[in-house]
Design a protein around this motif. Structure first.
Motif, PDB file in Angstrom:
ATOM      1  N   PRO A  26       0.805  -1.216   0.000  1.00 59.29           N
ATOM      2  CA  PRO A  26       0.000   0.000   0.000  1.00 59.29           C
ATOM      3  C   PRO A  26       0.838   1.267   0.000  1.00 59.29           C
ATOM      4  O   PRO A  26       1.985   1.264   0.475  1.00 59.29           O
ATOM      5  CB  PRO A  26      -0.797  -0.110   1.303  1.00 59.29           C
ATOM      6  CG  PRO A  26       0.037  -0.973   2.189  1.00 59.29           C
ATOM      7  CD  PRO A  26       0.753  -1.938   1.287  1.00 59.29           C
ATOM      8  N   CYS A  27       0.244   2.344  -0.522  1.00 57.93           N
ATOM      9  CA  CYS A  27       0.904   3.645  -0.426  1.00 57.93           C
ATOM     10  C   CYS A  27       1.191   3.913   1.038  1.00 57.93           C
ATOM     11  O   CYS A  27       2.330   4.172   1.408  1.00 57.93           O
ATOM     12  CB  CYS A  27      -0.018   4.728  -1.006  1.00 57.93           C
ATOM     13  SG  CYS A  27       0.677   6.372  -0.877  1.00 57.93           S
ATOM     14  N   ALA A  28       0.160   3.806   1.860  1.00 57.83           N
ATOM     15  CA  ALA A  28       0.321   4.079   3.296  1.00 57.83           C
ATOM     16  C   ALA A  28      -0.123   2.886   4.124  1.00 57.83           C
ATOM     17  O   ALA A  28      -1.090   2.199   3.784  1.00 57.83           O
ATOM     18  CB  ALA A  28      -0.514   5.296   3.685  1.00 57.83           C
TER      19      ALA A  28
ATOM     20  N   SER B 230       3.209   3.448 -10.610  1.00 57.85           N
ATOM     21  CA  SER B 230       2.007   3.915  -9.906  1.00 57.85           C
ATOM     22  C   SER B 230       1.996   5.437  -9.803  1.00 57.85           C
ATOM     23  O   SER B 230       1.046   6.099 -10.244  1.00 57.85           O
ATOM     24  CB  SER B 230       1.945   3.291  -8.503  1.00 57.85           C
ATOM     25  OG  SER B 230       2.042   1.886  -8.593  1.00 57.85           O
ATOM     26  N   HIS B 231       3.073   6.010  -9.226  1.00 60.74           N
ATOM     27  CA  HIS B 231       3.133   7.470  -9.134  1.00 60.74           C
ATOM     28  C   HIS B 231       3.377   8.104 -10.505  1.00 60.74           C
ATOM     29  O   HIS B 231       2.989   9.235 -10.751  1.00 60.74           O
ATOM     30  CB  HIS B 231       4.196   7.901  -8.112  1.00 60.74           C
ATOM     31  CG  HIS B 231       3.822   7.508  -6.714  1.00 60.74           C
ATOM     32  ND1 HIS B 231       4.159   6.292  -6.182  1.00 60.74           N
ATOM     33  CD2 HIS B 231       3.080   8.142  -5.769  1.00 60.74           C
ATOM     34  CE1 HIS B 231       3.649   6.202  -4.962  1.00 60.74           C
ATOM     35  NE2 HIS B 231       2.989   7.295  -4.685  1.00 60.74           N
ATOM     36  N   ALA B 232       4.009   7.351 -11.402  1.00 58.70           N
ATOM     37  CA  ALA B 232       4.288   7.890 -12.729  1.00 58.70           C
ATOM     38  C   ALA B 232       3.013   8.139 -13.524  1.00 58.70           C
ATOM     39  O   ALA B 232       2.931   9.099 -14.283  1.00 58.70           O
ATOM     40  CB  ALA B 232       5.205   6.937 -13.496  1.00 58.70           C
TER      41      ALA B 232
ATOM     42  N   VAL C 200       5.339  -0.934  -6.876  1.00 56.20           N
ATOM     43  CA  VAL C 200       3.931  -0.877  -7.301  1.00 56.20           C
ATOM     44  C   VAL C 200       3.005  -0.741  -6.093  1.00 56.20           C
ATOM     45  O   VAL C 200       3.138  -1.481  -5.110  1.00 56.20           O
ATOM     46  CB  VAL C 200       3.554  -2.165  -8.078  1.00 56.20           C
ATOM     47  CG1 VAL C 200       2.113  -2.103  -8.571  1.00 56.20           C
ATOM     48  CG2 VAL C 200       4.493  -2.388  -9.253  1.00 56.20           C
ATOM     49  N   GLU C 201       2.047   0.180  -6.185  1.00 57.05           N
ATOM     50  CA  GLU C 201       1.088   0.333  -5.088  1.00 57.05           C
ATOM     51  C   GLU C 201      -0.073  -0.653  -5.242  1.00 57.05           C
ATOM     52  O   GLU C 201      -0.741  -0.692  -6.284  1.00 57.05           O
ATOM     53  CB  GLU C 201       0.591   1.780  -5.015  1.00 57.05           C
ATOM     54  CG  GLU C 201       1.678   2.676  -4.434  1.00 57.05           C
ATOM     55  CD  GLU C 201       1.273   4.106  -4.166  1.00 57.05           C
ATOM     56  OE1 GLU C 201       1.960   4.770  -3.374  1.00 57.05           O
ATOM     57  OE2 GLU C 201       0.283   4.585  -4.752  1.00 57.05           O
ATOM     58  N   VAL C 202      -0.281  -1.423  -4.177  1.00 55.55           N
ATOM     59  CA  VAL C 202      -1.355  -2.428  -4.139  1.00 55.55           C
ATOM     60  C   VAL C 202      -2.107  -2.248  -2.825  1.00 55.55           C
ATOM     61  O   VAL C 202      -1.491  -2.072  -1.774  1.00 55.55           O
ATOM     62  CB  VAL C 202      -0.773  -3.867  -4.207  1.00 55.55           C
ATOM     63  CG1 VAL C 202      -1.896  -4.900  -4.180  1.00 55.55           C
ATOM     64  CG2 VAL C 202       0.091  -4.049  -5.450  1.00 55.55           C
TER      65      VAL C 202
ATOM     66  N   CYS D 167      -4.846   6.950   0.807  1.00 54.89           N
ATOM     67  CA  CYS D 167      -3.846   7.671   0.022  1.00 54.89           C
ATOM     68  C   CYS D 167      -3.635   6.948  -1.305  1.00 54.89           C
ATOM     69  O   CYS D 167      -3.447   5.732  -1.319  1.00 54.89           O
ATOM     70  CB  CYS D 167      -2.539   7.672   0.835  1.00 54.89           C
ATOM     71  SG  CYS D 167      -1.221   8.610   0.108  1.00 54.89           S
ATOM     72  N   ASP D 168      -3.722   7.662  -2.420  1.00 52.34           N
ATOM     73  CA  ASP D 168      -3.402   7.106  -3.742  1.00 52.34           C
ATOM     74  C   ASP D 168      -4.243   5.903  -4.181  1.00 52.34           C
ATOM     75  O   ASP D 168      -3.749   5.039  -4.935  1.00 52.34           O
ATOM     76  CB  ASP D 168      -1.901   6.771  -3.824  1.00 52.34           C
ATOM     77  CG  ASP D 168      -1.043   8.037  -3.918  1.00 52.34           C
ATOM     78  OD1 ASP D 168      -1.598   9.125  -4.155  1.00 52.34           O
ATOM     79  OD2 ASP D 168       0.193   7.934  -3.758  1.00 52.34           O
ATOM     80  N   GLY D 169      -5.507   5.881  -3.766  1.00 51.04           N
ATOM     81  CA  GLY D 169      -6.410   4.806  -4.213  1.00 51.04           C
ATOM     82  C   GLY D 169      -6.545   4.690  -5.732  1.00 51.04           C
ATOM     83  O   GLY D 169      -6.519   3.581  -6.272  1.00 51.04           O
ATOM     84  N   PRO D 170      -6.686   5.813  -6.457  1.00 48.53           N
ATOM     85  CA  PRO D 170      -6.914   5.716  -7.916  1.00 48.53           C
ATOM     86  C   PRO D 170      -5.790   5.018  -8.692  1.00 48.53           C
ATOM     87  O   PRO D 170      -6.018   4.501  -9.777  1.00 48.53           O
ATOM     88  CB  PRO D 170      -7.043   7.186  -8.343  1.00 48.53           C
ATOM     89  CG  PRO D 170      -7.487   7.914  -7.110  1.00 48.53           C
ATOM     90  CD  PRO D 170      -6.824   7.194  -5.970  1.00 48.53           C
ATOM     91  N   GLN D 171      -4.590   4.998  -8.121  1.00 45.62           N
ATOM     92  CA  GLN D 171      -3.475   4.335  -8.811  1.00 45.62           C
ATOM     93  C   GLN D 171      -3.130   2.985  -8.186  1.00 45.62           C
ATOM     94  O   GLN D 171      -2.205   2.314  -8.643  1.00 45.62           O
ATOM     95  CB  GLN D 171      -2.229   5.236  -8.804  1.00 45.62           C
ATOM     96  CG  GLN D 171      -1.605   5.445  -7.420  1.00 45.62           C
ATOM     97  CD  GLN D 171      -0.670   6.630  -7.378  1.00 45.62           C
ATOM     98  OE1 GLN D 171      -0.861   7.603  -8.077  1.00 45.62           O
ATOM     99  NE2 GLN D 171       0.369   6.565  -6.552  1.00 45.62           N
ATOM    100  N   SER D 172      -3.875   2.595  -7.155  1.00 42.21           N
ATOM    101  CA  SER D 172      -3.561   1.336  -6.467  1.00 42.21           C
ATOM    102  C   SER D 172      -4.272   0.169  -7.135  1.00 42.21           C
ATOM    103  O   SER D 172      -5.448   0.257  -7.477  1.00 42.21           O
ATOM    104  CB  SER D 172      -3.984   1.427  -4.995  1.00 42.21           C
ATOM    105  OG  SER D 172      -3.270   2.444  -4.345  1.00 42.21           O
TER     106      SER D 172
HETATM  107 MN    MN Z   1       1.690   6.828  -2.986  1.00 43.35          MN
END
Ligand code: MN
Ligand code: PEP
Length: 263
Positions: free
Chosen positions: A31-33, A201-203, A227-229, A238-243
């Protein structure tokens, strides 16, 4: 950091059998966080099952908005240690200040420097003295020279375990969160002896683009991916749309293995 000074590549060993810059690319996921014990453990076991070899999770979050979720801090580090034990995966987490770096270092396997802190020179100097691998993200508007000079701060302090991470740079187009600079992967592999990984993911900032850009990064020669999962991306703090959810991540890993065999 230059190959002119030290020829060849310098693999970075994170744990027995987990080496960046040698053998198959290493996928770091999570996860991001860090949000809770359940969220972290469920995600950790899912990414391990799919083939990730390092668990990511932020405890100290560098949020642009001061009222956004800032991370669980020391409680998040304790949960990462628990997840490390439960999953057997080494862990990577971000530190933002010299004090955090010193305090967190003994508890994790890799210290991450975020894009916003690539030129936090006080932080880089402390990381140079610590006995922990460092993943140095590219600043969102940093040139390759500035990025390598930042890496040199850590190397110059005596810490030779530095990993570079391309996470996208700012461009004029807003359709993706950032622009993944794929060309720097082979460029850095020829200029430096450091492992180079990509963070799709952030890219991209978009879940649907994470798989294709992961494959592109591996095809370009990346030594790994970050990779964010999230076990429930819709509920992410945090950062759900890219997870990715675990199933999407598992599809990514299946496709990535095919590209790894081909390159
Ligand atoms: Mn993040
Ligand atoms: C992260 O990895 O969660 C992060 C904050 O990334 P970046 O520093 O690349 O924005």
């Amino acid at each position: 950091a230059s190959r002119a000074v030290r020829p060849g590549s310098r693999p970075v060993e994170i744990a027995p059998g987990v080496v960046l810059g040698e053998g198959d690319p290493v996928v770091m996921a999570g996860p991001c966080a860090v949000e809770s014990r359940d969220q972290l453990l469920e995600t950790a076991l899912a990414v391990r099952k799919a083939g990730a070899r390092i668990l990511r999770g932020g405890a100290f979050k560098p949020r642009s908005h001061p009222y956004a979720f800032q991370g669980l801090g020391s409680e998040g580090i304790a949960l990462l240690k628990e997840a490390r034990k439960a999953s057997g995966l080494p862990v990577i987490t971000e530190v933002m200040s010299p004090e955090e770096a010193e305090w967190v270092a003994p508890h994790v396997d890799i210290l991450q420097v975020g894009a916003r802190n690539m030129q936090n020179f006080s932080l880089l100097k402390v990381l140079g003295r610590l006995d922990r691998p460092v993943l140095l993200k590219r600043g969102m508007a940093a040139t390759v020279e500035e990025w390598l000079q930042a890496a040199e701060y850590i190397l110059a302090g005596g810490n030779d375990r530095v990993i570079l991470c391309e996470r996208g740079i700012r461009s004029f187009d807003q359709n993706t969160r950032n622009t993944l600079d794929l060309g720097v992967i082979p460029l850095l592999k020829s200029l430096t002896h450091l492992p180079v990984v990509a963070d799709p993911s952030h890219a991209t900032g978009r879940r649907d683009l994470v798989l294709p850009m992961s494959l592109a990064a591996i095809a370009a020669g990346a030594d790994g991916l970050l990779v964010e999962v999230h076990c429930d991306p819709g509920a992410a703090l945090c950062d759900g749309p890219q997870s990715l959810d675990p199933e999407e991540f598992s599809r990514l890993m299946t496709a990535a293995k095919r590209i790894m065999e081909a390159v």
